[in-house]
Each structure stands twice: as C-alpha cells, then as structure tokens.
Design a protein around this motif. Sequence first.
Motif, PDB file in Angstrom:
ATOM      1  N   GLY A 136      -4.669 -87.906  -0.114  1.00 44.60           N
ATOM      2  CA  GLY A 136      -3.862 -87.995  -1.331  1.00 44.60           C
ATOM      3  C   GLY A 136      -3.504 -86.662  -1.958  1.00 44.60           C
ATOM      4  O   GLY A 136      -3.091 -86.616  -3.114  1.00 44.60           O
ATOM      5  N   TYR A 137      -3.687 -85.592  -1.237  1.00 44.95           N
ATOM      6  CA  TYR A 137      -3.310 -84.254  -1.709  1.00 44.95           C
ATOM      7  C   TYR A 137      -2.120 -83.763  -0.902  1.00 44.95           C
ATOM      8  O   TYR A 137      -1.932 -84.175   0.233  1.00 44.95           O
ATOM      9  CB  TYR A 137      -4.434 -83.240  -1.477  1.00 44.95           C
ATOM     10  CG  TYR A 137      -5.686 -83.438  -2.275  1.00 44.95           C
ATOM     11  CD1 TYR A 137      -5.825 -82.867  -3.531  1.00 44.95           C
ATOM     12  CD2 TYR A 137      -6.765 -84.149  -1.744  1.00 44.95           C
ATOM     13  CE1 TYR A 137      -7.003 -83.013  -4.251  1.00 44.95           C
ATOM     14  CE2 TYR A 137      -7.940 -84.297  -2.457  1.00 44.95           C
ATOM     15  CZ  TYR A 137      -8.060 -83.732  -3.709  1.00 44.95           C
ATOM     16  OH  TYR A 137      -9.214 -83.877  -4.419  1.00 44.95           O
TER      17      TYR A 137
ATOM     18  N   ARG B 190     -11.215 -89.520  -1.673  1.00 40.90           N
ATOM     19  CA  ARG B 190      -9.786 -89.258  -1.873  1.00 40.90           C
ATOM     20  C   ARG B 190      -9.582 -88.517  -3.192  1.00 40.90           C
ATOM     21  O   ARG B 190     -10.492 -88.434  -4.017  1.00 40.90           O
ATOM     22  CB  ARG B 190      -9.020 -90.589  -1.942  1.00 40.90           C
ATOM     23  CG  ARG B 190      -8.859 -91.280  -0.638  1.00 40.90           C
ATOM     24  CD  ARG B 190      -7.888 -92.473  -0.796  1.00 40.90           C
ATOM     25  NE  ARG B 190      -7.641 -93.087   0.471  1.00 40.90           N
ATOM     26  CZ  ARG B 190      -8.297 -94.146   0.940  1.00 40.90           C
ATOM     27  NH1 ARG B 190      -9.229 -94.726   0.218  1.00 40.90           N
ATOM     28  NH2 ARG B 190      -8.010 -94.642   2.123  1.00 40.90           N
ATOM     29  N   ARG B 191      -8.390 -88.064  -3.395  1.00 37.83           N
ATOM     30  CA  ARG B 191      -8.043 -87.367  -4.633  1.00 37.83           C
ATOM     31  C   ARG B 191      -8.358 -88.216  -5.865  1.00 37.83           C
ATOM     32  O   ARG B 191      -8.836 -87.714  -6.879  1.00 37.83           O
ATOM     33  CB  ARG B 191      -6.560 -87.008  -4.610  1.00 37.83           C
ATOM     34  CG  ARG B 191      -6.115 -86.290  -5.863  1.00 37.83           C
ATOM     35  CD  ARG B 191      -4.637 -86.019  -5.837  1.00 37.83           C
ATOM     36  NE  ARG B 191      -4.326 -85.063  -6.881  1.00 37.83           N
ATOM     37  CZ  ARG B 191      -3.356 -84.214  -6.852  1.00 37.83           C
ATOM     38  NH1 ARG B 191      -2.548 -84.178  -5.814  1.00 37.83           N
ATOM     39  NH2 ARG B 191      -3.140 -83.383  -7.839  1.00 37.83           N
ATOM     40  N   ASP B 192      -8.100 -89.531  -5.764  1.00 36.01           N
ATOM     41  CA  ASP B 192      -8.339 -90.418  -6.907  1.00 36.01           C
ATOM     42  C   ASP B 192      -9.814 -90.785  -7.084  1.00 36.01           C
ATOM     43  O   ASP B 192     -10.165 -91.556  -7.969  1.00 36.01           O
ATOM     44  CB  ASP B 192      -7.489 -91.694  -6.788  1.00 36.01           C
ATOM     45  CG  ASP B 192      -7.879 -92.562  -5.593  1.00 36.01           C
ATOM     46  OD1 ASP B 192      -8.885 -92.279  -4.917  1.00 36.01           O
ATOM     47  OD2 ASP B 192      -7.146 -93.543  -5.341  1.00 36.01           O
ATOM     48  N   GLY B 193     -10.688 -90.232  -6.223  1.00 36.03           N
ATOM     49  CA  GLY B 193     -12.123 -90.478  -6.336  1.00 36.03           C
ATOM     50  C   GLY B 193     -12.613 -91.668  -5.523  1.00 36.03           C
ATOM     51  O   GLY B 193     -13.817 -91.917  -5.458  1.00 36.03           O
ATOM     52  N   SER B 194     -11.709 -92.400  -4.902  1.00 39.02           N
ATOM     53  CA  SER B 194     -12.135 -93.557  -4.116  1.00 39.02           C
ATOM     54  C   SER B 194     -12.734 -93.102  -2.784  1.00 39.02           C
ATOM     55  O   SER B 194     -12.264 -92.145  -2.173  1.00 39.02           O
ATOM     56  CB  SER B 194     -10.959 -94.513  -3.885  1.00 39.02           C
ATOM     57  OG  SER B 194      -9.931 -93.875  -3.165  1.00 39.02           O
TER      58      SER B 194
END
Length: 173
Positions: A34-35, A83-87
């Motif tokens: 996600g980056y 992931r970027r969103d922390g998931s």
Amino acid sequence: MFQVALESAPTPMIAVRADGSLILVNQAAERLFGYESHEMLGRSVEMFLPEGLRLSHEHHRAEFVEDPSARPMGSQRDLQAIRRDGSPIPIEIGLSPVTTSAGLVTICSIVDLTRRKEEEDDLLQLAARLRRKNERLLELVSTDGLTSLKSRGAFMDHLGAQIEISFRHARPL
C-alpha cells in the motif's frame, strides 16, 4: 536489465542492502504493502514488520549478512507483515543474496498467503460441520426416534464389544 526484470515481475519483490535499507521495490510490492515506491526506498525493511518483531528481525538480518545463503520459498515458517494501513498480511519470503560492486544486496520474493489462510480456515470450519453432522447421523442410526431408546443395532454393537472384552480379560460375560 535486472532492474526492469525485478520491477515487472508479477510477484512482490524488494531489494535490500546489508544495512536493511530498501533500494528497489517493484509494483507488485507497492500494491501488496500500500505504499508508493518513493515512500519505501531508503527506509528500513523492518517498516513491514509488526512493531514487536522489528528489533529481533534486525538481529536475524545481521546474522544473514554474516552468512548469506539462498532461502527458497517454503523453507521458512509463515511470517506476518504489515500494510500501510496497519492490517496484517500472512506472507512467505524467499531470499536470494547477490554480491554487487556496492556490497551485498538481498532480493526478497514475497508471497501473500491471505487467500490460502482463508481457504484453510474455511476447510477447518467445513471439517467441524461435517464432524457434527456425522455425530448426529450416528445418534440417529443408534437411537429410536420415538422412544429415544438405543436401537437393536446399537445393542448388538455394544454386546459384541462386551463379548470381546470378556474373552480378552477371561472374565464371565
């Protein structure tokens, strides 16, 4: 040519220097984490790890640099990335050390195991449902539905087991 091959690979791939800094990230890795590549390049590979594992990974990375050897997919335990969103993402990683004029570079191939884990969970749930259904079938086969008494077949099975025990232990039936 190498950079083009890595960047166009359908599998998420990253290239990491011995100090852990990312020097190459392909588009598949961008989609997975996600980056955008410019947000990852130059940063530490530990950015993809859960906070509690970062320090120990630095230690493992240092050990790898001391004795670099290829580690194919499937030879390691399943790992988890962030992931970027922390998931979290369940992953598997293959490592290929490459000695360059600039020093050791490790090419990392990454496989997202999310779908496999979901399918494994689905299979476990189906197996549990099947086990419950089989238990219910056994109950229906061995019990009279009207009286709730054991059926003649269940009685005969139980009697056979008791006869075997009687013979085995030389006891009267």
